[in-house]
Scaffold this active site. Structure first.
Site, PDB file in Angstrom:
ATOM      1  N   HIS A  84     -53.414  -3.399  44.817  1.00 31.31           N
ATOM      2  CA  HIS A  84     -54.527  -2.850  45.613  1.00 31.31           C
ATOM      3  C   HIS A  84     -54.030  -2.506  47.016  1.00 31.31           C
ATOM      4  O   HIS A  84     -54.679  -2.814  48.016  1.00 31.31           O
ATOM      5  CB  HIS A  84     -55.700  -3.829  45.666  1.00 31.31           C
ATOM      6  CG  HIS A  84     -56.398  -3.993  44.349  1.00 31.31           C
ATOM      7  ND1 HIS A  84     -57.610  -3.419  44.055  1.00 31.31           N
ATOM      8  CD2 HIS A  84     -56.026  -4.654  43.223  1.00 31.31           C
ATOM      9  CE1 HIS A  84     -57.967  -3.732  42.813  1.00 31.31           C
ATOM     10  NE2 HIS A  84     -57.020  -4.481  42.292  1.00 31.31           N
ATOM     11  N   TYR A 354     -52.157 -14.194  44.622  1.00 30.58           N
ATOM     12  CA  TYR A 354     -52.628 -13.621  45.888  1.00 30.58           C
ATOM     13  C   TYR A 354     -51.940 -14.334  47.061  1.00 30.58           C
ATOM     14  O   TYR A 354     -51.573 -13.714  48.050  1.00 30.58           O
ATOM     15  CB  TYR A 354     -54.153 -13.761  46.027  1.00 30.58           C
ATOM     16  CG  TYR A 354     -54.938 -12.852  45.110  1.00 30.58           C
ATOM     17  CD1 TYR A 354     -54.609 -12.720  43.769  1.00 30.58           C
ATOM     18  CD2 TYR A 354     -56.018 -12.132  45.573  1.00 30.58           C
ATOM     19  CE1 TYR A 354     -55.324 -11.903  42.918  1.00 30.58           C
ATOM     20  CE2 TYR A 354     -56.750 -11.296  44.725  1.00 30.58           C
ATOM     21  CZ  TYR A 354     -56.396 -11.195  43.407  1.00 30.58           C
ATOM     22  OH  TYR A 354     -57.102 -10.375  42.554  1.00 30.58           O
TER      23      TYR A 354
HETATM   24  C1  HEM Z   1     -53.706 -11.960  36.215  1.00 34.90           C
HETATM   25  C2  HEM Z   1     -54.663 -11.337  36.920  1.00 34.90           C
HETATM   26  C3  HEM Z   1     -54.492 -10.796  38.317  1.00 34.90           C
HETATM   27  C4  HEM Z   1     -53.415 -10.824  39.157  1.00 34.90           C
HETATM   28  C5  HEM Z   1     -52.038 -11.438  38.908  1.00 34.90           C
HETATM   29  C6  HEM Z   1     -53.797 -10.148  40.380  1.00 34.90           C
HETATM   30  C7  HEM Z   1     -52.971  -9.969  41.465  1.00 34.90           C
HETATM   31  C8  HEM Z   1     -53.361  -9.421  42.682  1.00 34.90           C
HETATM   32  C9  HEM Z   1     -52.561  -9.390  43.877  1.00 34.90           C
HETATM   33  C10 HEM Z   1     -51.135  -9.938  43.998  1.00 34.90           C
HETATM   34  C11 HEM Z   1     -53.294  -8.796  44.846  1.00 34.90           C
HETATM   35  C12 HEM Z   1     -52.873  -8.551  46.306  1.00 34.90           C
HETATM   36  C13 HEM Z   1     -53.339  -9.749  47.133  1.00 34.90           C
HETATM   37  C14 HEM Z   1     -52.944  -9.672  48.610  1.00 34.90           C
HETATM   38  O1  HEM Z   1     -51.800  -9.332  48.929  1.00 34.90           O
HETATM   39  O2  HEM Z   1     -53.797 -10.001  49.475  1.00 34.90           O
HETATM   40  C15 HEM Z   1     -54.560  -8.430  44.257  1.00 34.90           C
HETATM   41  C16 HEM Z   1     -55.578  -7.782  44.913  1.00 34.90           C
HETATM   42  C17 HEM Z   1     -56.818  -7.537  44.372  1.00 34.90           C
HETATM   43  N1  HEM Z   1     -57.274  -7.880  43.116  1.00 34.90           N
HETATM   44 FE1  HEM Z   1     -56.220  -8.822  41.716  1.00 34.90          FE
HETATM   45  N2  HEM Z   1     -55.106  -9.722  40.256  1.00 34.90           N
HETATM   46  C18 HEM Z   1     -55.565 -10.106  39.015  1.00 34.90           C
HETATM   47  C19 HEM Z   1     -56.834  -9.911  38.501  1.00 34.90           C
HETATM   48  C20 HEM Z   1     -57.877  -9.345  39.171  1.00 34.90           C
HETATM   49  C21 HEM Z   1     -59.237  -9.284  38.693  1.00 34.90           C
HETATM   50  C22 HEM Z   1     -59.709  -9.859  37.355  1.00 34.90           C
HETATM   51  C23 HEM Z   1     -59.965  -8.662  39.662  1.00 34.90           C
HETATM   52  C24 HEM Z   1     -61.441  -8.405  39.700  1.00 34.90           C
HETATM   53  C25 HEM Z   1     -62.343  -9.125  39.046  1.00 34.90           C
HETATM   54  C26 HEM Z   1     -59.057  -8.313  40.748  1.00 34.90           C
HETATM   55  C27 HEM Z   1     -59.406  -7.643  41.902  1.00 34.90           C
HETATM   56  C28 HEM Z   1     -58.572  -7.458  42.990  1.00 34.90           C
HETATM   57  C29 HEM Z   1     -58.988  -6.797  44.215  1.00 34.90           C
HETATM   58  C30 HEM Z   1     -60.344  -6.156  44.520  1.00 34.90           C
HETATM   59  C31 HEM Z   1     -57.889  -6.871  45.082  1.00 34.90           C
HETATM   60  C32 HEM Z   1     -57.804  -6.338  46.516  1.00 34.90           C
HETATM   61  C33 HEM Z   1     -58.201  -7.433  47.490  1.00 34.90           C
HETATM   62  C34 HEM Z   1     -57.943  -7.011  48.920  1.00 34.90           C
HETATM   63  O3  HEM Z   1     -58.503  -5.985  49.320  1.00 34.90           O
HETATM   64  O4  HEM Z   1     -57.182  -7.700  49.593  1.00 34.90           O
HETATM   65  N3  HEM Z   1     -57.803  -8.750  40.422  1.00 34.90           N
HETATM   66  N4  HEM Z   1     -54.578  -8.813  42.929  1.00 34.90           N
END
Ligand code: HEM
Length: 365
Positions: A84, A354
């Site tokens: 993201h 995260y």
């Molecule tokens: C195994 C499952 C998942 C992994 C490994 C994962 C991993 C990540 C990582 C590494 C980030 C960046 C975090 C940062 O640097 O602050 C991220 C951001 C994000 N993820 Fe996931 N994610 C997963 C599942 C999901 C699911 C199920 C959703 C929604 C229900 C989701 C929604 C988001 C959103 C909206 C962001 C952006 C948050 C922001 O604006 O900082 N992710 N994810």
């Protein structure tokens, strides 16, 4: 409530979640995953064991592996989120309802005006991704509760996720690794991922058949996981939630998908907030016995009892570098008293991933 996974011991003694029955029960063809520039190897299943990387390492889903996979697909963009990556900041407020107070004692639903810091984003680790690509749109929301505690919600515009287990997430992004010869992912290798990971089917079908939104203002956002609402009497209710835009859902036409400029989402949001506040209604569904609570790829039946839990109002938007959301880690397990996580292995796994991404970004790695 059904459990579709089990914990299994792996030979080196560490514990890992392994899928036992991750097939979807809902309709959904194996659609093309467009938008996430396609593919390469399925690391867990095709890479040979070596002294540095024993086979067990590939079977174990760790935060490190999830970031390795994301960086393999998109590279590491210094000081930025590993997933993201492309996003926009926003600020506003939230007011909860008396209906929600029946089920959760969280101060989120106290009826007081709660300060909100939010960030909209495009899934994937490419900071230059096209806003018309067929990937998930996301929103991270930090609610600053009156007693100083925090409540996070991190949602997608698709009703379902693409993985029942963290290993599918890891395999998918390794499968999207560009081939050095072409600079693009290898379609044959990505197809191998599709054929072996049917938990990906429902979201791929959704993204393949529902065109991307015209603006973040016209996006519904789904919490996807099951959570627990805990009442004043400690009574637990299994719930799922979604945020429904008062501007209505609106998607690009097929022609617009082809012709839309690469960066239209930021301009559309800025222009919309200039005309007045943006609102979403938080709608909560109550689970019934037998509804899946640990599988974020399967929807609950549409006839579940629902109530209006609150209204989100966003009053301003700004480029992400200048936004208060820039330094926030939207870890979905940051929860205040009154809302708790289910045992969904994806929800539990996300927190460490995260955290690691956040620590790299803070160190300008
Ligand atoms: C195994 C499952 C998942 C992994 C490994 C994962 C991993 C990540 C990582 C590494 C980030 C960046 C975090 C940062 O640097 O602050 C991220 C951001 C994000 N993820 Fe996931 N994610 C997963 C599942 C999901 C699911 C199920 C959703 C929604 C229900 C989701 C929604 C988001 C959103 C909206 C962001 C952006 C948050 C922001 O604006 O900082 N992710 N994810």
């Amino acid at each position: 409530m059904t459990q579709d996974h089990e914990k299994a011991n792996i030979p080196n003694g560490r514990r890992s979640f392994l899928t036992t029955a991750s097939r979807l029960t809902m309709a959904g063809a194996v659609g093309p995953v467009i938008g996430l520039s396609a593919s390469s190897a399925i690391a867990a299943q095709t890479q040979p064991a070596s002294a540095e990387s024993p086979t067990n390492e590939y079977l174990e889903a760790t935060a490190q592996r999830s970031l390795d996979a994301l960086e393999s697909a998109y590279g590491a963009h210094k000081g930025q989120r590993r997933n993201h990556t492309k996003g926009i900041g926003a600020i506003g407020k939230f007011v909860g309802t008396a209906a929600a107070r029946e089920y959760s004692r969280s101060l989120l639903f106290s009826g007081e005006t709660i300060e909100v810091v939010a960030r909209f984003s495009l899934a994937g680790g490419n900071p230059d991704a096209s806003d018309a690509e067929r990937s998930a749109r996301g929103i991270g929301i930090q609610f600053r509760l009156p007693d100083g505690s925090l409540q996070h919600m991190t949602m997608l515009h698709t009703p379902m996720f693409f993985a029942t287990m963290p290993q599918t997430f890891i395999d998918k992004f390794f499968a999207l690794t560009p081939d050095p010869a072409t600079g693009k992912a290898d379609p044959a290798r990505f197809n191998a991922f599709l054929k072996s990971h049917h938990d990906n089917d429902a979201q791929a079908h959704y993204l393949g058949t529902v065109n991307p939104p015209v603006s973040y203002a016209n996006c519904p956002f789904f919490g996807i996981h099951t959570f627990k609402f805990v009442g004043k009497d400690d009574k637990v209710t299994m719930v799922r939630w979604r945020f429904v835009p008062r501007d209505g859902e609106k998607n690009l036409t097929d022609d617009e998908v082809k012709s839309a400029p690469k960066d239209f989402l930021q301009a559309a949001l800025m222009e919309r907030v200039k005309r007045g506040p943006l609102q979403w209604d938080m709608i909560v569904s109550i689970g019934e016995p037998g509804d899946p609570v640990t599988n974020p790829t399967v929807l609950w039946p549409a006839n579940r009892k629902e109530f209006h839990a609150g209204t989100l109002t966003l009053t301003d938007a700004m480029p992400q570098e200048q936004a208060p959301s820039y330094g926030i880690n939207f870890d979905p397990l940051v929860m205040a008293d009154g809302i708790e996580p289910s045992d969904d292995p994806i929800l539990r796994f996300r927190s460490t991933s995260y955290g690691l991404s956040y620590s790299r970004r803070l160190r300008n790695l």
